[in-house]
Design a protein around this motif. Structure first.
Motif, PDB file in Angstrom:
ATOM      1  N   THR A   1      40.731  54.274  36.962  1.00  0.00           N
ATOM      2  CA  THR A   1      40.558  53.463  38.161  1.00  0.00           C
ATOM      3  C   THR A   1      39.369  53.989  38.932  1.00  0.00           C
ATOM      4  O   THR A   1      39.355  55.137  39.394  1.00  0.00           O
ATOM      5  CB  THR A   1      41.807  53.500  39.054  1.00  0.00           C
TER       6      THR A   1
ATOM      7  N   THR B   1      36.943  53.619  42.214  1.00  0.00           N
ATOM      8  CA  THR B   1      36.765  53.071  43.556  1.00  0.00           C
ATOM      9  C   THR B   1      35.452  53.609  44.112  1.00  0.00           C
ATOM     10  O   THR B   1      34.731  54.326  43.417  1.00  0.00           O
ATOM     11  CB  THR B   1      37.930  53.464  44.484  1.00  0.00           C
TER      12      THR B   1
ATOM     13  N   SER C   1      38.908  50.143  35.215  1.00  0.00           N
ATOM     14  CA  SER C   1      39.035  49.054  36.185  1.00  0.00           C
ATOM     15  C   SER C   1      38.294  49.438  37.459  1.00  0.00           C
ATOM     16  O   SER C   1      38.522  50.517  38.015  1.00  0.00           O
ATOM     17  CB  SER C   1      40.510  48.783  36.514  1.00  0.00           C
ATOM     18  N   ASN C   2      37.417  48.573  37.924  1.00  0.00           N
ATOM     19  CA  ASN C   2      36.659  48.829  39.143  1.00  0.00           C
ATOM     20  C   ASN C   2      37.351  48.159  40.325  1.00  0.00           C
ATOM     21  O   ASN C   2      37.321  46.938  40.464  1.00  0.00           O
ATOM     22  CB  ASN C   2      35.228  48.301  38.999  1.00  0.00           C
ATOM     23  N   ARG C   3      37.956  48.966  41.175  1.00  0.00           N
ATOM     24  CA  ARG C   3      38.631  48.465  42.371  1.00  0.00           C
ATOM     25  C   ARG C   3      37.836  48.764  43.634  1.00  0.00           C
ATOM     26  O   ARG C   3      38.368  48.701  44.747  1.00  0.00           O
ATOM     27  CB  ARG C   3      40.030  49.066  42.464  1.00  0.00           C
TER      28      ARG C   3
ATOM     29  N   ASP D   1      33.962  48.324  45.902  1.00  0.00           N
ATOM     30  CA  ASP D   1      33.132  47.226  46.401  1.00  0.00           C
ATOM     31  C   ASP D   1      31.741  47.213  45.785  1.00  0.00           C
ATOM     32  O   ASP D   1      30.928  46.343  46.100  1.00  0.00           O
ATOM     33  CB  ASP D   1      32.989  47.332  47.930  1.00  0.00           C
TER      34      ASP D   1
ATOM     35  N   PRO E   1      32.740  44.776  40.705  1.00  0.00           N
ATOM     36  CA  PRO E   1      33.982  44.884  41.472  1.00  0.00           C
ATOM     37  C   PRO E   1      35.036  43.896  40.960  1.00  0.00           C
ATOM     38  O   PRO E   1      34.750  42.715  40.745  1.00  0.00           O
ATOM     39  CB  PRO E   1      33.535  44.533  42.900  1.00  0.00           C
ATOM     40  N   GLY E   2      36.224  44.394  40.707  1.00  0.00           N
ATOM     41  CA  GLY E   2      37.301  43.567  40.194  1.00  0.00           C
ATOM     42  C   GLY E   2      37.302  43.402  38.691  1.00  0.00           C
ATOM     43  O   GLY E   2      38.249  42.849  38.122  1.00  0.00           O
TER      44      GLY E   2
ATOM     45  N   SER F   1      36.813  44.855  34.517  1.00  0.00           N
ATOM     46  CA  SER F   1      37.254  45.972  33.682  1.00  0.00           C
ATOM     47  C   SER F   1      36.358  46.066  32.457  1.00  0.00           C
ATOM     48  O   SER F   1      35.819  45.066  31.983  1.00  0.00           O
ATOM     49  CB  SER F   1      38.708  45.780  33.240  1.00  0.00           C
TER      50      SER F   1
END
Length: 408
Positions: free
Chosen positions: A38, A40, A61-63, A65, A89-90, A92
């Motif tokens: 993950t 961020t 997964s890019n959570r 901004d 962003p959002g 994978s």
């Protein structure tokens, strides 16, 4: 240092102990189980800090901004084993690599600039594994890993230059002096890339004597260096001319112009290494380009750093020396499997080159390190310089045979 010559594109990344990413059948990937990552804007969380050797799959997964990247780095924290890039962003992405037993690091880079976030240790245990796949696959993977390495170095170079320029333009010379050799290390590891782009390297890295000889405006790192280490009135340039001939310390307005120009030139380098043209240039050279890159960076040491002519005013030549050697060694390590595949002759050549790097690194370590700093070049004795010169020559001879061996 830039001199009057044309260098092949440098290629560095990976280590001989690592099997190139992707050289396995897809059915083998699923058996290992995927690791969840993950990303961020401030963290890089991996579902486990260890795995068994073989094919590893990281589901990223890019959570955050910002567009992000995920890296698996070798134990030295510099060499790239695998990279998943341009993760919106959002979105994978999945990174698949084959890793041998050893210690690694995981890292995310939100914004694709700077040193990244969430760097953490990652251990691989178990038995060594062998790669499958043809030479074309391995060649492509080598190119891809090198491209990732270059991008990473330039992504760290750009913000470091911006911070350095801020100190220089504001007159905080002590801070700028401290940063100068460390900022340059990012550039020195990949210098031949800029040298392949016409006048970009001259704008960034020409010494005063080179600019005068070629009739060019003198800008870049070494123009700033002379402002920071103002020479004595009777000091001489590397060519024996008065240090004050046709030169004076820059005004605040001139500092602003030189600093802004350096940032713009490094930005141009950043844009190039993130372009399709860069990838195409690397692919056109393949394994031979990697080998020639190792030779080219050792030539950088032999033709400037060892003589003390590169960082004439700051005396920080050993930082450049060490960064060039790092880049050269990594280029060699990436093509090492190609050389070893050529039988006993290739294996003997690899052993000789390995020994040469070890001896050179040991001698250099007596005088410091990139992490902790080196002594001023002027503190080296004639005996020290002779020792380093002899070791460079001893390594250069077998290294010069590498390209022929790889292509043979």
């Amino acid at each position: 240092m830039t001199t009057h010559r044309t260098l092949g594109v440098l290629a560095v990344a990976g280590v001989a102990a690592l099997v190139l990413a992707g050289c396995v059948a897809k059915r083998d990937v699923a058996a290992t189980g995927a690791l969840a990552v993950t990303s961020t804007d401030s963290a890089c969380e991996v579902s486990d800090s260890s795995a068994t050797s073989g094919t590893l799959s990281f589901d990223v997964s890019n959570r955050g901004d910002q567009i992000s990247e995920f890296y698996l780095l070798a134990e030295d924290g510099l060499r790239i084993v695998g990279e998943a890039e341009n993760i919106a962003p959002g979105a994978s992405r999945t990174l698949t690599v084959v890793a041998q037993p050893g210690e690694y690091f995981t890292l995310c880079k939100p914004g694709m600039v700077g040193e990244g976030v969430g760097k953490a240790g990652f251990s691989v245990a178990g038995d060594r594994v062998e790669a499958t796949g043809d030479d074309a696959e391995q060649n492509q993977q080598a190119v891809d890993l090198y491209a990732a390495f270059v991008k990473d170095q330039v992504e760290q170079l750009l913000p470091a230059v911006e911070t350095f320029v801020t100190a220089y333009e504001s007159g905080d010379d002590d801070a700028a002096k401290t940063q100068f050799p460390n900022v340059r290390a990012y550039y020195e590891r990949i210098e031949p890339i800029a040298e392949s782009l016409g006048d970009l390297d001259p704008r960034i890295d020409f010494r005063e004597v080179d600019a005068v000889a070629d009739g060019l405006d003198w800008t870049g790192f070494h123009r700033i260096e002379k402002d920071l280490w103002v020479p004595a009135e009777d000091a001489l340039n590397a060519d024996g001319a008065s240090a004050w001939q046709d030169w004076a310390p820059s005004t605040p307005q001139e500092r602003a112009a030189f600093g802004d120009q350096l940032i713009a030139d490094v930005q141009e380098l950043y844009d190039y290494v993130h372009s399709a043209d860069f990838q195409t240039a690397l692919e056109s050279q393949g394994a031979a380009g990697l080998s020639n890159g190792a030779i080219a960076l050792l030539d950088e040491v032999a033709t400037g750093k060892i003589s003390g002519e590169e960082d004439w005013w700051s005396g920080s030549d050993l930082w450049d020396f060490a960064a060039n050697v790092e880049g050269s060694k990594m280029a060699f390590s990436l093509v090492q499997p190609f050389a070893e595949s050529k039988g006993d002759e290739g294996g003997a050549l690899v052993e000789q080159i390995d020994s040469g790097y070890a001896d050179l690194e040991a001698a250099l370590a007596v005088h410091g390190s990139l992490a902790d700093g080196f002594v001023d070049y002027n503190e080296l004795t004639d005996a020290d310089k002779r020792e380093l010169t002899d070791l460079i020559n001893a390594l250069a001879e077998p290294l010069s045979q590498l390209t022929v061996t790889v292509l043979g």
